[in-house]
Design a protein around this motif. Sequence first.
Motif: not given
Lengths: 560, 165
Positions: A46-56
């Motif tokens: 994801y591209i999130q509020r402050f940066g990306p997020m990776l969901r494993v």
Amino acid sequence: MYRYDEIDQALVNDRVAQFRDQTRRFLDGSLSEDEFRGLRLRNGFYIQRFGPMLRVSIPYGMLNAPQLRMLAHIARKYDKGYGHFTTRTNIQYNWPKLEQVPDILADLATVQMHAIQTSGNCIRNVTTDALAGVARDEIVDPRPYCELTRQWASFHPEFNWLPRKFKIAFSASAQDRAATVVHDIGVHIRRNADGELGYTIYAGGGLGRMPILATKVRDFLPEGELLPYCEAILRVYNRLGRRDNIHRARIKIVVKEHGADKFRQLVEEEYARIDDPALRLTAEDIERMRAHFTAPAYAADAAAPASFAQWRSTSSRFAAWARRNLKAHRVPGYHAVMVSLKPIGGVTGDCSHVQLDALAELAERYSFGEIRVTYDQNLLLADVRERDLYALWQQLDAQGLATPNIGLITDIIACPGLDFCSLANAGSIGVSQDIQQRFEDLDYQYDVGELRIKISGCMNGCGHHSVGHIGILGVDKHGEEWYQVTLGGGAGDDVAALGERTGPAIARADIAEAVERIVQVYLEQRGSEDETFLETFRRVGMAPFKARIYAESAAEREAA
Amino acid sequence: MSRIIRNRAIAADDYTTLADDAPLPAMGQVIVSLQRWRAERGALAGGGLRVGVRLANTDDIALVWADVRERPLIALEWPKFADGRAFTQARLLRTRYGFAGELRAVGDVARDQMFYMRRCGIDSFAPRADQDLDGCLAALTELSDAYQPAADGVVPVWQRRRRHA
């Protein structure tokens, strides 16, 4: 637990190469942002509020020690030293760099892990009861069915671009600890009158903007028919699900708009026409999968009742932990040990790389090298000998992982909220911490007993507020954070129910006070100490709670 | 003549896509909408034309099958990348109805979905203008295996594992 064969490994490796190429094409401008979005989401990014997020992905919550160490390594090398466990039993990293995601996925693949289909409009991680295989009330271990479903759903060519996300959960015990009725498909494994295994199939449940409990589609489906029946439901959904409005795109809307009877008829007609023997599982297929989930070599000398009693009498802290954090195990002498990720004032579900490494060690030493992620954002060491409990507790305590609050008011489910998530309207973490601090006193928590608070920072409902005993939903009011409160919801409880709204939204500064007033009313109104919050709420109704929540405080009256 | 991918090779597109109000040529291969096919079937089928039919992704295959079963080509539409309804149409046409002609993906067709389109029975692709055809060709086989049955003859893993046991 399930171990990959060469087919599984080849597919996961291919997927890494595929995503590496997609990332390269995005970075060199040959793949548009919009198109890359759909592809990266299907790899959990994801591209999130402050940066990306990776969901494993953590399929049905199962992890082994090498996998835990890899999660720790990723937290250290690519992130800020921690990860966040979710209600879908996955782990999220909040700070990875896009350029490094292919490397992270390659690292994960070396320990049979991936981030496939953890986001995007496709079939998501399959979940089940955290106590699978050790619960006393279980009909059969649900995990083989989960793994068969995971494989069927992975890279499914027909169902990878659905109208919206799609979640499947399994339960195989009388008490539905997997909250299956708030899933797109909920599968209850059961036996019919002739003793044959099969399933009751529910569909169309979901939380979010329009929370709704699932509809029973089939009372008894024979064991071998799981995948053709899932295909029938998914096909009806892929054809008829709405694509004009993202908020009306879940399968629950298909059920609602067509009506339960018509929906059932559509599914049954489609199922009757799927006459593909390739989809049918034989008893042998299921047996072969069951062999991946056989019981470990339990010791005959695991019990230590005298020591256990002595530890409890000499250490009140150990006694408190043993009282709240141990779950009954079907094998005498063994306990399932809940590892709380809800320290007072901490962040729900967060786990540092040091803790992850320590847990790998503890899992190897005390629980056959395995650990599980639970629906309520805790961890579980499923197979611990009674004689090891004290040593395990000391080591968990040293890591800050022995908060004795499982199932209590401070064991709060919360989404990441406004602090991290680009969808959120309001914060979740701060509210959770305020409530925890107000109820920090253990005796008070124990007096209140089983009480589940669930907090979501927006209507999407990742914190499952609709099914909290007390549900808290963040809303934006002219740029300020306000909270709607619901009471009486439940999932994974005796009865599944959606919570009822108390009244107008409550300001950020008043929300912990409102929770305290709710608890006071419960303590005053309960018939006995054995009557739970939910039981009291169902008996006395909303009125006394509402009256107290919205009553002016003494200070307010004085000021006025 | 634009280029397509057919049977895992780059080929010249020998069909002309006709708008509903475009005049009919006397000869050649054309693709028309289902509406036009239904309305002008006599004229279209009578002459020297070879006619393929384009379906909308909202068409129910059960209701249109009788109209399209004899066609040499059926075109299925991806109006946008993320709208996956035509995957179901393709799979049904191949596996339930036994359509053996050319099954073509048209519209917002890009390489990153072509592997899945192929598995659902698409054997002909008219990629979007910006697509690199060599890349598209490579994408058709970018995953080396698959778990589940679709329309490409893959034996599901659970069946293959029976043999290994």
